[in-house]
Design a protein around this motif. Sequence first.
Motif, PDB file in Angstrom:
ATOM      1  N   ALA A  45      -4.754  65.943 -17.846  1.00 19.84           N
ATOM      2  CA  ALA A  45      -4.780  64.649 -17.156  1.00 19.84           C
ATOM      3  C   ALA A  45      -4.624  63.513 -18.153  1.00 19.84           C
ATOM      4  CB  ALA A  45      -6.061  64.499 -16.357  1.00 19.84           C
ATOM      5  N   PHE A  46      -5.333  63.599 -19.292  1.00 17.06           N
ATOM      6  CA  PHE A  46      -5.258  62.541 -20.297  1.00 17.06           C
ATOM      7  C   PHE A  46      -3.924  62.538 -21.038  1.00 17.06           C
ATOM      8  CE2 PHE A  46      -9.089  59.960 -20.951  1.00 17.06           C
ATOM      9  CZ  PHE A  46      -9.862  60.458 -19.916  1.00 17.06           C
ATOM     10  N   PHE A  48      -1.219  62.889 -19.466  1.00 18.80           N
ATOM     11  CA  PHE A  48      -0.306  62.500 -18.376  1.00 18.80           C
ATOM     12  C   PHE A  48       0.417  63.688 -17.754  1.00 18.80           C
ATOM     13  CE2 PHE A  48      -1.437  58.586 -19.952  1.00 18.80           C
ATOM     14  CZ  PHE A  48      -0.794  58.179 -21.106  1.00 18.80           C
ATOM     15  N   ARG A  49      -0.076  64.912 -17.991  1.00 19.76           N
ATOM     16  CA  ARG A  49       0.624  66.082 -17.470  1.00 19.76           C
ATOM     17  C   ARG A  49       0.165  66.454 -16.066  1.00 19.76           C
ATOM     18  NH1 ARG A  49      -0.166  69.235 -23.102  1.00 19.76           N
ATOM     19  NH2 ARG A  49       1.684  68.472 -24.177  1.00 19.76           N
ATOM     20  N   LYS A  50      -0.842  65.765 -15.586  1.00 18.60           N
ATOM     21  CA  LYS A  50      -1.306  66.030 -14.217  1.00 18.60           C
ATOM     22  C   LYS A  50      -1.382  64.717 -13.462  1.00 18.60           C
ATOM     23  CE  LYS A  50      -4.343  70.018 -13.637  1.00 18.60           C
ATOM     24  NZ  LYS A  50      -3.187  70.725 -13.119  1.00 18.60           N
ATOM     25  N   PRO A  51      -0.961  64.710 -12.177  1.00 18.75           N
ATOM     26  CA  PRO A  51      -1.113  63.495 -11.383  1.00 18.75           C
ATOM     27  C   PRO A  51      -2.539  63.413 -10.868  1.00 18.75           C
ATOM     28  CG  PRO A  51      -0.072  65.171 -10.045  1.00 18.75           C
ATOM     29  CD  PRO A  51      -0.321  65.795 -11.392  1.00 18.75           C
ATOM     30  N   ALA A  52      -3.472  63.240 -11.774  1.00 15.05           N
ATOM     31  CA  ALA A  52      -4.885  63.290 -11.399  1.00 15.05           C
ATOM     32  C   ALA A  52      -5.573  61.989 -11.787  1.00 15.05           C
ATOM     33  CB  ALA A  52      -5.556  64.458 -12.100  1.00 15.05           C
ATOM     34  N   HIS A  53      -6.567  61.649 -11.056  1.00  9.02           N
ATOM     35  CA  HIS A  53      -7.374  60.476 -11.374  1.00  9.02           C
ATOM     36  C   HIS A  53      -8.566  60.913 -12.207  1.00  9.02           C
ATOM     37  CE1 HIS A  53      -5.087  58.093  -8.515  1.00  9.02           C
ATOM     38  NE2 HIS A  53      -5.137  59.145  -7.725  1.00  9.02           N
ATOM     39  N   ALA A  54      -8.843  60.165 -13.263  1.00  6.55           N
ATOM     40  CA  ALA A  54      -9.979  60.512 -14.120  1.00  6.55           C
ATOM     41  C   ALA A  54     -11.037  59.401 -14.115  1.00  6.55           C
ATOM     42  CB  ALA A  54      -9.516  60.778 -15.553  1.00  6.55           C
ATOM     43  N   THR A  59      -6.877  54.431 -12.781  1.00  2.39           N
ATOM     44  CA  THR A  59      -6.210  54.752 -11.517  1.00  2.39           C
ATOM     45  C   THR A  59      -7.276  55.217 -10.539  1.00  2.39           C
ATOM     46  OG1 THR A  59      -5.800  57.081 -12.031  1.00  2.39           O
ATOM     47  CG2 THR A  59      -4.068  55.524 -12.650  1.00  2.39           C
TER      48      THR A  59
ATOM     49  N   ASN B   6       5.183  71.442 -21.497  1.00  3.90           N
ATOM     50  CA  ASN B   6       3.861  70.800 -21.573  1.00  3.90           C
ATOM     51  C   ASN B   6       3.034  71.344 -22.743  1.00  3.90           C
ATOM     52  OD1 ASN B   6       4.542  69.230 -19.447  1.00  3.90           O
ATOM     53  ND2 ASN B   6       2.915  69.914 -18.079  1.00  3.90           N
ATOM     54  N   PHE B  60       6.368  67.405 -18.389  1.00  5.51           N
ATOM     55  CA  PHE B  60       6.305  66.840 -17.037  1.00  5.51           C
ATOM     56  C   PHE B  60       5.148  65.846 -17.041  1.00  5.51           C
ATOM     57  CE2 PHE B  60       9.526  69.413 -15.362  1.00  5.51           C
ATOM     58  CZ  PHE B  60       9.369  70.722 -15.805  1.00  5.51           C
ATOM     59  N   LEU B  61       5.475  64.577 -16.885  1.00  9.41           N
ATOM     60  CA  LEU B  61       4.481  63.508 -17.070  1.00  9.41           C
ATOM     61  C   LEU B  61       4.290  62.680 -15.812  1.00  9.41           C
ATOM     62  CD1 LEU B  61       5.800  62.249 -20.523  1.00  9.41           C
ATOM     63  CD2 LEU B  61       3.848  63.752 -20.140  1.00  9.41           C
ATOM     64  N   TYR B  62       3.060  62.265 -15.609  1.00 14.28           N
ATOM     65  CA  TYR B  62       2.723  61.391 -14.481  1.00 14.28           C
ATOM     66  C   TYR B  62       1.985  60.198 -15.050  1.00 14.28           C
ATOM     67  CZ  TYR B  62       3.384  65.854 -12.102  1.00 14.28           C
ATOM     68  OH  TYR B  62       3.900  67.044 -11.649  1.00 14.28           O
ATOM     69  N   GLY B  66      -1.959  58.476 -10.444  1.00 11.41           N
ATOM     70  CA  GLY B  66      -3.035  59.227 -11.079  1.00 11.41           C
ATOM     71  C   GLY B  66      -2.535  59.888 -12.329  1.00 11.41           C
ATOM     72  N   GLY B  67      -3.350  59.900 -13.342  1.00  7.19           N
ATOM     73  CA  GLY B  67      -2.950  60.590 -14.555  1.00  7.19           C
ATOM     74  C   GLY B  67      -2.785  59.689 -15.741  1.00  7.19           C
ATOM     75  N   LYS B  69      -4.213  57.295 -18.399  1.00  3.37           N
ATOM     76  CA  LYS B  69      -5.564  57.002 -18.845  1.00  3.37           C
ATOM     77  C   LYS B  69      -5.565  55.985 -19.960  1.00  3.37           C
ATOM     78  CE  LYS B  69      -6.667  59.999 -15.971  1.00  3.37           C
ATOM     79  NZ  LYS B  69      -5.402  59.813 -15.380  1.00  3.37           N
TER      80      LYS B  69
END
Lengths: 409, 69
Positions: A45-46, A48-54, A59, B6, B60-62, B66-67, B69
């Motif tokens: 997630a940190f 940017f490899r996951k569309p996740a909220h931390a 976000t 990744n 693969f980046l988001y 969300g994602g 940080k």
Amino acid sequence: MTTHGFETKAIHGKTPKQDVHGAIKFPIYSGAAFHFESAEAIEDAFAFRKPAHAYSRVTNPSVEAFERKMNVLEDGRGAIAVASGMAAITNAVLNIVKQGENIVSSGAIFGNTYSLFIHTLKGLGIETRFFDVDKPDEALKKIDGKTRVLFLETISNPKMNVPDIKKLADIAHEKNIAVIVDSTVTTPYLFSGKAAGADVVIHSSTKLISGGATGIGGVIIDSKNSSWSGFPALKPYAKFGKWAFLGRLRSEVYRNTGAAMSPHIAYLHSLGLETLALRVEKTCENTMKIAEFLNNQSQVVSVSYPGLLDSKYHELAKKQFKNRFGGIIAFKLLNREKCFDFINRLKLIKRASNLGDNTSLIIHPASTIFHEFSASEKEAMGVTENLIRLSVGIETVDDLISDILQAME
Amino acid sequence: MKLKINGKTEDATEGVRLTDLIVQRGVESPEMVSIELNGEILEKDRIDAVILKENDEIEFLYFMGGGAK
């Protein structure tokens, strides 16, 4: 979704994920942080490899739902919601203007924006050069090799100028300058920033978007018009190509300065979007009638509203704002004393500092929003001592006219 | 052939198309993802044409929703 009309897009938007309970209104995720299944998952997630909220300052699912709706409505590359319209302007400018560089701005802008430019940003080494939007060639004379932004309001508050945005955007783009347009008083319903050449569209969602002054918020939308190459501030983000503006904003400027929109406000403003078209239509209809009424009152010295046929901005506004003219009227009485008497006698229209509420609101700009400026600065911004700003709501228009009439007698 | 996806080295079919890789790996929310190939973010209109080679590095980046940080 792009084939749907504005109202459908405003209601259905493009939610990021189906709610787990199938809730039609995307829920309010009020908490600060989110759990991950593993250390690897939070690492991804940190990275940017996951569309996740931390962490909700950066976000948040509810804020993302609102951002997605705004982006769909503006047909942009992406949107970032922030704590206020002023945060939107500040973040957008700091994202692309460095110390030692400058902004060229319309001289007739909202008082706090003017103050941001001449005080706060000046203190950070960013100069602002003002021009008269009625003279687009003046903008050209103010631009030099360190100009990064041309800033405009779609209808200036409260001078009521309407800039020829396309013409000014063409001038700016010849010099690789980003055009930032504050479309608060027009919203995506009346004005397509992308079509007009804006590179960034700003909204104070506090106003018409919020659905009735439900809370303070702002939005920044990258309208897809710029490739963002040639901006020194974005050089470290060059590998993101056209995503450089949003990339720097989300992962640095916005993230680090922390002007996050509250998830509760995001929920309310998302709801506000659902009725935006209806409310803007009613507001514009009411405002037209009131402007015409005021224009026929002997106590009224002048009325500034682009919807009036004798307004020098009428044809331009008609073309730019889809045959509507917004919900703000600036009008003048004889003097400050008459203005105060009139404002004090109103019984329905509220004395308040806001725009675009369902409730009609009135204010004397010179003694309030613009009180901190000198007489010459106020004059340059079109704020005279006998000027009143009226933000027309969606009440029964005859009731508003009756209120105005009894206050004038 | 070997690809780095990744940050991890993985086996992949020789000459696999990038768009096929996205489907094979079940990349989450493909409409949101930005793809970095060998250090460069690809424009959406280039993705369809990409055929991957040995030792290509794909991320693969988001970083919009969300994602970031």
